[in-house]
Design a protein around this motif. Structure first.
Motif, PDB file in Angstrom:
ATOM      1  N   VAL A 270       0.849  -1.189   0.000  1.00 41.13           N
ATOM      2  CA  VAL A 270       0.000   0.000   0.000  1.00 41.13           C
ATOM      3  C   VAL A 270       0.887   1.242   0.000  1.00 41.13           C
ATOM      4  O   VAL A 270       1.741   1.403   0.868  1.00 41.13           O
ATOM      5  N   GLN A 271       0.684   2.098  -0.991  1.00 40.53           N
ATOM      6  CA  GLN A 271       1.365   3.388  -1.024  1.00 40.53           C
ATOM      7  C   GLN A 271       0.362   4.478  -0.664  1.00 40.53           C
ATOM      8  O   GLN A 271      -0.788   4.430  -1.061  1.00 40.53           O
ATOM      9  N   LYS A 272       0.842   5.466   0.096  1.00 39.62           N
ATOM     10  CA  LYS A 272      -0.067   6.511   0.568  1.00 39.62           C
ATOM     11  C   LYS A 272      -0.485   7.449  -0.557  1.00 39.62           C
ATOM     12  O   LYS A 272      -1.586   7.973  -0.552  1.00 39.62           O
ATOM     13  N   SER A 273       0.400   7.695  -1.495  1.00 38.41           N
ATOM     14  CA  SER A 273       0.063   8.593  -2.607  1.00 38.41           C
ATOM     15  C   SER A 273       0.671   8.044  -3.896  1.00 38.41           C
ATOM     16  O   SER A 273       1.632   8.587  -4.415  1.00 38.41           O
ATOM     17  N   ASN A 322       8.089  10.118 -11.844  1.00 42.50           N
ATOM     18  CA  ASN A 322       8.519   8.964 -12.623  1.00 42.50           C
ATOM     19  C   ASN A 322       7.450   8.603 -13.649  1.00 42.50           C
ATOM     20  O   ASN A 322       6.343   9.150 -13.637  1.00 42.50           O
ATOM     21  N   ALA A 323       7.796   7.676 -14.534  1.00 45.96           N
ATOM     22  CA  ALA A 323       6.896   7.308 -15.631  1.00 45.96           C
ATOM     23  C   ALA A 323       5.619   6.663 -15.120  1.00 45.96           C
ATOM     24  O   ALA A 323       4.547   6.837 -15.714  1.00 45.96           O
ATOM     25  N   GLU A 324       5.707   5.899 -14.031  1.00 40.65           N
ATOM     26  CA  GLU A 324       4.523   5.215 -13.517  1.00 40.65           C
ATOM     27  C   GLU A 324       3.460   6.212 -13.069  1.00 40.65           C
ATOM     28  O   GLU A 324       2.280   6.059 -13.391  1.00 40.65           O
ATOM     29  N   ARG A 325       3.867   7.238 -12.330  1.00 35.77           N
ATOM     30  CA  ARG A 325       2.890   8.230 -11.870  1.00 35.77           C
ATOM     31  C   ARG A 325       2.368   9.086 -13.014  1.00 35.77           C
ATOM     32  O   ARG A 325       1.238   9.560 -12.984  1.00 35.77           O
ATOM     33  N   LEU A 326       3.194   9.313 -14.019  1.00 33.05           N
ATOM     34  CA  LEU A 326       2.790  10.165 -15.136  1.00 33.05           C
ATOM     35  C   LEU A 326       2.080   9.403 -16.249  1.00 33.05           C
ATOM     36  O   LEU A 326       1.679  10.005 -17.254  1.00 33.05           O
ATOM     37  N   ALA A 327       1.881   8.097 -16.094  1.00 35.66           N
ATOM     38  CA  ALA A 327       1.270   7.278 -17.151  1.00 35.66           C
ATOM     39  C   ALA A 327      -0.065   7.823 -17.652  1.00 35.66           C
ATOM     40  O   ALA A 327      -0.328   7.807 -18.860  1.00 35.66           O
ATOM     41  N   PRO A 328      -0.969   8.335 -16.777  1.00 33.22           N
ATOM     42  CA  PRO A 328      -2.248   8.853 -17.288  1.00 33.22           C
ATOM     43  C   PRO A 328      -2.110  10.093 -18.167  1.00 33.22           C
ATOM     44  O   PRO A 328      -3.086  10.525 -18.782  1.00 33.22           O
ATOM     45  N   LEU A 329      -0.899  10.669 -18.225  1.00 32.47           N
ATOM     46  CA  LEU A 329      -0.704  11.913 -18.976  1.00 32.47           C
ATOM     47  C   LEU A 329      -0.128  11.686 -20.362  1.00 32.47           C
ATOM     48  O   LEU A 329       0.156  12.660 -21.075  1.00 32.47           O
ATOM     49  N   ARG A 330       0.073  10.433 -20.741  1.00 36.86           N
ATOM     50  CA  ARG A 330       0.624  10.172 -22.083  1.00 36.86           C
ATOM     51  C   ARG A 330      -0.288  10.783 -23.146  1.00 36.86           C
ATOM     52  O   ARG A 330      -1.500  10.661 -23.085  1.00 36.86           O
ATOM     53  N   GLY A 331       0.325  11.467 -24.093  1.00 31.94           N
ATOM     54  CA  GLY A 331      -0.437  12.121 -25.144  1.00 31.94           C
ATOM     55  C   GLY A 331      -0.693  13.586 -24.870  1.00 31.94           C
ATOM     56  O   GLY A 331      -1.091  14.317 -25.768  1.00 31.94           O
TER      57      GLY A 331
END
Length: 402
Positions: A270-273, A322-331
């Motif tokens: 579990v990650q908090k954010s 990092n790329a994982e957190r920014l994944a929804p921003l692709r495009g």
């Protein structure tokens, strides 16, 4: 039709990546399609493998998918269609969680919400057509960890109560009530009883799952309240919703509810954010509106009326970019606004990460706004963009249609 009329093409100087069909024995054999209008490569799967006789993989961005739409069709739809109500995504996400199929969700949206087929398919594609996990060492897909969330009733109980919320008071004092209340609603700012006046910054992911809530108590200058413990160490009035909930249960000698027990179980990952702060804004924002990323949620909220052309998000900490957190921003076009630092190390760090992200297909740049305009004293103090704006404009005056 001449080839030059196509927006998405294979460039003369190929951009190479690994072919999804070849496996690890043949590296960087896939030539990627690029968007001729922006010069940016398309997502990894769109390309043609060089090993035509042995592999033959070729995914053209104009090729129709299972939904009947190609990549080109979906991009065109995002730019030309009217915004879809956020409630449609929320209700569809709940249906998916209950096991409702993609086609059933499309049908439900058409029948219950009077959505067009195109709108319903866009909602379903957002929920279902996520990139698959990359295979593990044995060639099988990596098993996805279960997602642990905070219940909606806990989230809803925190909303409002702004007469008890110091952050809400500061926003209203600085921006005025109409703009401040729009910000509070836009970012779903909560109120916490952990300390009198504390607020909650909710981390809600792109599927509107409540992943965590950071509790903060601010002083009269928008800075986190500090206090001194017995050994002289200075600490900040910062906590998390799950920690505060557990503390209250302990004080009342009550058992933990099931969600909290799972959230606190050390055996669970579990990650908090684990996501960006402010992601729900993407559900209704235009597809071509650029994104600005800062470190702290407070900074994202305060920067929004000053620079309304951006969708303001926060990553949560300097090292979380990092790329994982920014994944929804692709495009989307992304601009980073790192905090100031005495030696420029914060800017340099995000600049290095941006270079890595650029190589992974993100459209990303790093703003030099703070570095160019801040004094050495402000750099020594490690101000962020919100601190800088508040110092420069004591009284808020920009026009912002809330």
């Amino acid at each position: 039709m001449p080839e030059t009329t196509f927006r998405y093409q294979l460039p003369k100087k190929a951009i190479k990546t690994d072919c999804p069909n070849c496996g690890p024995k043949h590296r960087r054999t896939l030539s990627r399609y690029v968007d001729t209008q922006t010069g940016e490569p398309l997502p990894d799967q769109y390309g043609r493998c060089d090993r035509e006789s042995n592999c033959g993989y070729h995914l053209n961005p104009y090729q129709k998918g299972p939904s009947g739409l190609s990549y080109a069709d979906e991009v065109k739809a995002r730019y030309t269609s009217k915004p879809i109500p956020r409630a449609w995504f929320s209700s569809a996400a709940k249906q998916k969680h209950k096991g409702v199929s993609k086609q059933s969700i499309i049908a439900n949206l058409i029948h219950t919400e009077s959505a067009t087929l195109e709108q319903a398919e866009r909602v379903a594609a957002f929920l279902f057509d996520q990139p698959e996990a990359r295979p593990g060492g044995n060639g099988l897909p990596i098993e996805q960890s279960p997602v642990f969330t905070i219940p909606e009733d806990v989230f809803n109980q925190s909303l409002g109560h702004y007469h008890l919320n110091q952050f809400a008071f500061l926003l209203r004092r600085h921006f005025g009530v109409p703009v401040a209340d729009t910000l509070l609603k836009r970012f779903a700012i909560g109120t916490s009883g952990r300390w009198p006046g504390a607020c909650v910054f909710w981390y809600i992911d792109e599927l509107e799952r409540i992943r965590g809530g950071q509790i903060k108590l601010f002083d009269d200058t928008f800075h986190t309240v500090k206090y001194v413990v017995k050994d002289g160490e200075r600490r900040s009035r910062t906590s998390w919703v799950h920690s505060a909930y557990a503390r209250r249960c302990d004080a009342l000698n009550q058992p933990y509810p099931a969600w909290l027990a799972a959230y606190l179980d050390e055996r669970n990952d579990v990650q908090k954010s684990p996501c960006l702060f402010g992601l729900p804004q993407l559900l209704t924002a235009p597809a071509d509106q650029p994104v600005a990323i800062v470190e702290a949620p407070k900074t994202a909220v305060i920067s929004t009326p000053y620079f309304p052309g951006f969708i303001w998000l926060a990553v949560g900490a300097l090292s979380y970019l990092n790329a994982e957190r920014l994944a929804p921003l692709r495009g989307r076009k992304i601009e980073l606004f790192p905090d100031l630092s005495k030696d420029g190390s914060a800017f340099d760090r995000w600049n290095r990460v941006a270079g890595d992200l650029l190589a992974q297909g993100f459209q990303i740049t790093v703003s030099t706004y703070l570095e160019d305009n801040a004094t050495q004293e402000e750099k020594d103090a490690g101000l962020d963009l919100a601190d800088f704006l508040l110092d420069q404009w004591i009284e808020y005056s920009p026009e912002w249609d809330s």
